[in-house]
Design a protein around this motif. Structure first.
Motif, PDB file in Angstrom:
ATOM      1  N   LEU A 279      45.786  33.557  29.996  1.00  0.00           N
ATOM      2  CA  LEU A 279      45.706  34.962  30.198  1.00  0.00           C
ATOM      3  C   LEU A 279      46.015  35.988  29.206  1.00  0.00           C
ATOM      4  O   LEU A 279      45.744  37.020  29.111  1.00  0.00           O
ATOM      5  CB  LEU A 279      46.914  35.078  31.362  1.00  0.00           C
ATOM      6  N   SER A 280      46.573  35.212  28.287  1.00  0.00           N
ATOM      7  CA  SER A 280      47.137  35.856  26.939  1.00  0.00           C
ATOM      8  C   SER A 280      46.005  36.191  26.280  1.00  0.00           C
ATOM      9  O   SER A 280      45.632  37.505  25.725  1.00  0.00           O
ATOM     10  CB  SER A 280      47.958  35.030  26.312  1.00  0.00           C
ATOM     11  N   LYS A 281      44.959  35.417  26.134  1.00  0.00           N
ATOM     12  CA  LYS A 281      43.494  35.853  25.379  1.00  0.00           C
ATOM     13  C   LYS A 281      42.949  37.108  26.214  1.00  0.00           C
ATOM     14  O   LYS A 281      42.230  37.748  25.546  1.00  0.00           O
ATOM     15  CB  LYS A 281      42.740  34.668  25.201  1.00  0.00           C
ATOM     16  N   ILE A 282      42.665  36.716  27.421  1.00  0.00           N
ATOM     17  CA  ILE A 282      41.940  38.027  28.297  1.00  0.00           C
ATOM     18  C   ILE A 282      42.720  39.121  28.075  1.00  0.00           C
ATOM     19  O   ILE A 282      41.924  39.966  27.995  1.00  0.00           O
ATOM     20  CB  ILE A 282      41.943  37.402  29.771  1.00  0.00           C
ATOM     21  N   SER A 283      44.005  39.256  28.396  1.00  0.00           N
ATOM     22  CA  SER A 283      44.829  40.323  28.052  1.00  0.00           C
ATOM     23  C   SER A 283      44.626  41.050  26.658  1.00  0.00           C
ATOM     24  O   SER A 283      44.788  42.403  26.554  1.00  0.00           O
ATOM     25  CB  SER A 283      46.196  40.424  28.843  1.00  0.00           C
ATOM     26  N   GLY A 284      44.549  40.240  25.726  1.00  0.00           N
ATOM     27  CA  GLY A 284      44.443  40.636  24.267  1.00  0.00           C
ATOM     28  C   GLY A 284      43.112  41.442  24.150  1.00  0.00           C
ATOM     29  O   GLY A 284      43.149  42.132  23.406  1.00  0.00           O
ATOM     30  N   VAL A 285      42.191  40.839  24.556  1.00  0.00           N
ATOM     31  CA  VAL A 285      40.531  41.384  24.325  1.00  0.00           C
ATOM     32  C   VAL A 285      40.864  42.808  25.243  1.00  0.00           C
ATOM     33  O   VAL A 285      40.296  43.586  24.624  1.00  0.00           O
ATOM     34  CB  VAL A 285      39.616  40.407  25.120  1.00  0.00           C
ATOM     35  N   LEU A 286      41.348  42.804  26.341  1.00  0.00           N
ATOM     36  CA  LEU A 286      41.398  44.039  27.086  1.00  0.00           C
ATOM     37  C   LEU A 286      42.332  45.169  26.326  1.00  0.00           C
ATOM     38  O   LEU A 286      42.231  46.270  26.209  1.00  0.00           O
ATOM     39  CB  LEU A 286      41.738  43.815  28.467  1.00  0.00           C
ATOM     40  N   ALA A 287      43.371  44.665  25.939  1.00  0.00           N
ATOM     41  CA  ALA A 287      44.290  45.559  25.123  1.00  0.00           C
ATOM     42  C   ALA A 287      43.788  45.837  23.808  1.00  0.00           C
ATOM     43  O   ALA A 287      44.012  47.279  23.570  1.00  0.00           O
ATOM     44  CB  ALA A 287      45.586  44.657  24.608  1.00  0.00           C
ATOM     45  N   ASP A 288      42.751  45.318  23.356  1.00  0.00           N
ATOM     46  CA  ASP A 288      42.195  45.588  21.981  1.00  0.00           C
ATOM     47  C   ASP A 288      41.261  46.787  22.367  1.00  0.00           C
ATOM     48  O   ASP A 288      40.783  47.720  21.481  1.00  0.00           O
ATOM     49  CB  ASP A 288      41.481  44.586  21.248  1.00  0.00           C
ATOM     50  N   ALA A 289      40.799  46.759  23.463  1.00  0.00           N
ATOM     51  CA  ALA A 289      39.892  47.611  24.017  1.00  0.00           C
ATOM     52  C   ALA A 289      40.360  48.996  24.696  1.00  0.00           C
ATOM     53  O   ALA A 289      39.619  49.590  25.139  1.00  0.00           O
ATOM     54  CB  ALA A 289      38.700  47.030  25.063  1.00  0.00           C
ATOM     55  N   GLY A 290      41.754  49.006  24.748  1.00  0.00           N
ATOM     56  CA  GLY A 290      42.487  50.068  25.165  1.00  0.00           C
ATOM     57  C   GLY A 290      42.568  50.234  26.750  1.00  0.00           C
ATOM     58  O   GLY A 290      42.705  51.218  27.465  1.00  0.00           O
TER      59      GLY A 290
END
Length: 121
Positions: free
Chosen positions: A74-85
């Motif tokens: 979940l951390s990796k997925i949320s990181g990708v999405l956080a980087d995309a704003g």
């Protein structure tokens, strides 16, 4: 990792009582604590009486059963999405994780995850 888009328009809301929830619905999540009862449900199955609600969510799930020993999924997925704003609302079941984004961000989220190497179906 394979991610599956869910077809439902979703609502995140708070209800006063579990008796307000349609337990015959095919898709919903309930979280109950000493402070609140939260419900994620299909928008067209949202209880008529809610304490608070926010419509306009979409979701995808991680396909398959995740072993409890896996770390950082979940951390990796949320990181990708956080980087995309893109903000998320995540819920987990025994088998897997579900990630919700606002409908306006959903396609952009799918594109960001695909670009990061996720298989989105």
């Amino acid at each position: 990792m394979k991610l599956e888009r869910l077809p439902h328009a979703l609502t995140v809301c708070k209800v006063a009582s579990v008796t307000d929830i349609d337990f015959d619905s095919s898709f919903f999540f309930v979280g109950k604590t000493d402070e609140e009862i939260s419900l994620v449900c299909m928008t067209d199955r949202t209880p008529a009486t809610t304490v608070d609600r926010e419509d306009g969510w979409r979701a995808f799930r991680i396909v398959g059963t995740l072993d409890f020993s896996l770390i950082g999924v979940l951390s990796k997925i949320s990181g990708v999405l956080a980087d995309a704003g893109i903000g998320i609302f995540a819920v987990s079941t025994y088998n897997t994780d579900y990630i919700l984004t606002k409908d306006a961000d959903f396609e952009r989220a799918m594109e960001a995850l695909t670009a990061a190497g996720y298989n989105v179906v």
